[in-house]
Enzyme design. Structure first.
Site, PDB file in Angstrom:
ATOM      1  N   VAL A  59     -52.118 -51.318  39.708  1.00 55.11           N
ATOM      2  CA  VAL A  59     -52.955 -51.781  38.788  1.00 55.11           C
ATOM      3  C   VAL A  59     -51.929 -52.989  37.944  1.00 55.11           C
ATOM      4  O   VAL A  59     -50.902 -52.521  37.367  1.00 55.11           O
ATOM      5  CB  VAL A  59     -53.245 -50.711  37.818  1.00 55.11           C
ATOM      6  CG1 VAL A  59     -54.083 -51.357  36.477  1.00 55.11           C
ATOM      7  CG2 VAL A  59     -54.110 -49.668  38.270  1.00 55.11           C
ATOM      8  N   HIS A 107     -47.697 -50.883  32.729  1.00 59.67           N
ATOM      9  CA  HIS A 107     -47.784 -49.627  32.216  1.00 59.67           C
ATOM     10  C   HIS A 107     -46.502 -48.527  32.746  1.00 59.67           C
ATOM     11  O   HIS A 107     -46.066 -49.054  33.821  1.00 59.67           O
ATOM     12  CB  HIS A 107     -48.989 -48.631  32.825  1.00 59.67           C
ATOM     13  CG  HIS A 107     -49.145 -48.996  34.331  1.00 59.67           C
ATOM     14  ND1 HIS A 107     -49.611 -49.889  34.920  1.00 59.67           N
ATOM     15  CD2 HIS A 107     -48.636 -47.725  35.173  1.00 59.67           C
ATOM     16  CE1 HIS A 107     -49.597 -49.852  36.399  1.00 59.67           C
ATOM     17  NE2 HIS A 107     -49.137 -48.724  36.689  1.00 59.67           N
TER      18      HIS A 107
HETATM   19  P1  5GP Z   1     -49.139 -48.027  39.604  1.00 57.46           P
HETATM   20  O1  5GP Z   1     -49.318 -47.707  41.197  1.00 57.46           O
HETATM   21  O2  5GP Z   1     -50.037 -49.256  39.344  1.00 57.46           O
HETATM   22  O3  5GP Z   1     -47.998 -47.849  38.963  1.00 57.46           O
HETATM   23  O4  5GP Z   1     -50.085 -46.788  39.038  1.00 57.46           O
HETATM   24  C1  5GP Z   1     -51.504 -46.876  38.460  1.00 57.46           C
HETATM   25  C2  5GP Z   1     -51.870 -45.646  38.198  1.00 57.46           C
HETATM   26  O5  5GP Z   1     -53.072 -45.539  37.734  1.00 57.46           O
HETATM   27  C3  5GP Z   1     -52.024 -44.537  39.344  1.00 57.46           C
HETATM   28  O6  5GP Z   1     -51.233 -43.268  39.101  1.00 57.46           O
HETATM   29  C4  5GP Z   1     -53.645 -44.221  39.429  1.00 57.46           C
HETATM   30  O7  5GP Z   1     -53.730 -42.860  39.584  1.00 57.46           O
HETATM   31  C5  5GP Z   1     -53.979 -44.712  37.868  1.00 57.46           C
HETATM   32  N1  5GP Z   1     -55.347 -45.023  37.850  1.00 57.46           N
HETATM   33  C6  5GP Z   1     -56.057 -45.824  38.462  1.00 57.46           C
HETATM   34  N2  5GP Z   1     -57.427 -45.889  38.243  1.00 57.46           N
HETATM   35  C7  5GP Z   1     -57.533 -45.319  37.167  1.00 57.46           C
HETATM   36  C8  5GP Z   1     -58.505 -45.066  36.145  1.00 57.46           C
HETATM   37  O8  5GP Z   1     -59.543 -45.491  36.290  1.00 57.46           O
HETATM   38  N3  5GP Z   1     -58.099 -44.356  35.215  1.00 57.46           N
HETATM   39  C9  5GP Z   1     -57.058 -43.550  34.959  1.00 57.46           C
HETATM   40  N4  5GP Z   1     -56.882 -42.712  33.940  1.00 57.46           N
HETATM   41  N5  5GP Z   1     -55.942 -43.685  35.637  1.00 57.46           N
HETATM   42  C10 5GP Z   1     -56.078 -44.395  36.881  1.00 57.46           C
END
Ligand code: 5GP
Length: 120
Positions: free
Chosen positions: A102, A106
């Protein structure tokens, strides 16, 4: 050339209220909510409310007030979840090699069990 922020990413939609989230806490500049696919008993995401793509973008371009409020919320969550003593892990993924899914900055706060050594 620097990357452009994608206004349609999932966290942008959460911030706009288009997609719901399980809110843990928030302050003026940041929001904390439960990860939809938890990797540990406690798995909370903290995001800035303003549009930053990743750690580098946030650290380079956010105001010192935003940065301060961001890390204060991270600490607030850690305290609220009672993991100050037992410990936790904070992860932030960035870009392709970091497998960031995403593209809105974060951090993941993980805890509630022994998380093992570093991720391979
Ligand atoms: P990244 O890989 O970008 O560090 O982590 C993205 C995180 O966002 C993942 O752990 C995934 O589970 C979480 N995530 C993706 N879509 C959603 C959503 O719609 N709601 C929530 N609460 N978390 C999400």
């Amino acid at each position: 050339m620097s990357k452009a922020y994608d206004n349609n990413n999932v966290f942008a939609k959460i911030l706009k209220g288009i997609i719901p989230c399980q809110k843990i806490d928030e302050n003026k500049f940041s929001l904390a909510f439960t990860d939809i696919n938890p990797q540990a008993p406690i798995h909370i995401l903290v995001i800035p409310k303003n549009p930053y793509i990743d750690f580098y973008d946030f650290t380079k371009n956010a105001t010192s007030e935003e940065v301060k409020f961001f890390w204060e919320l991270v600490n607030e969550v850690i305290s609220k979840k009672n993991i100050v003593e037992k410990g936790f892990r904070i992860i932030t993924n960035s870009g392709k090699d970091g497998n960031q899914d995403v593209p809105h900055f974060h951090v993941h706060i993980l805890g509630g069990r022994n998380l093992g050594k570093m991720i391979s």
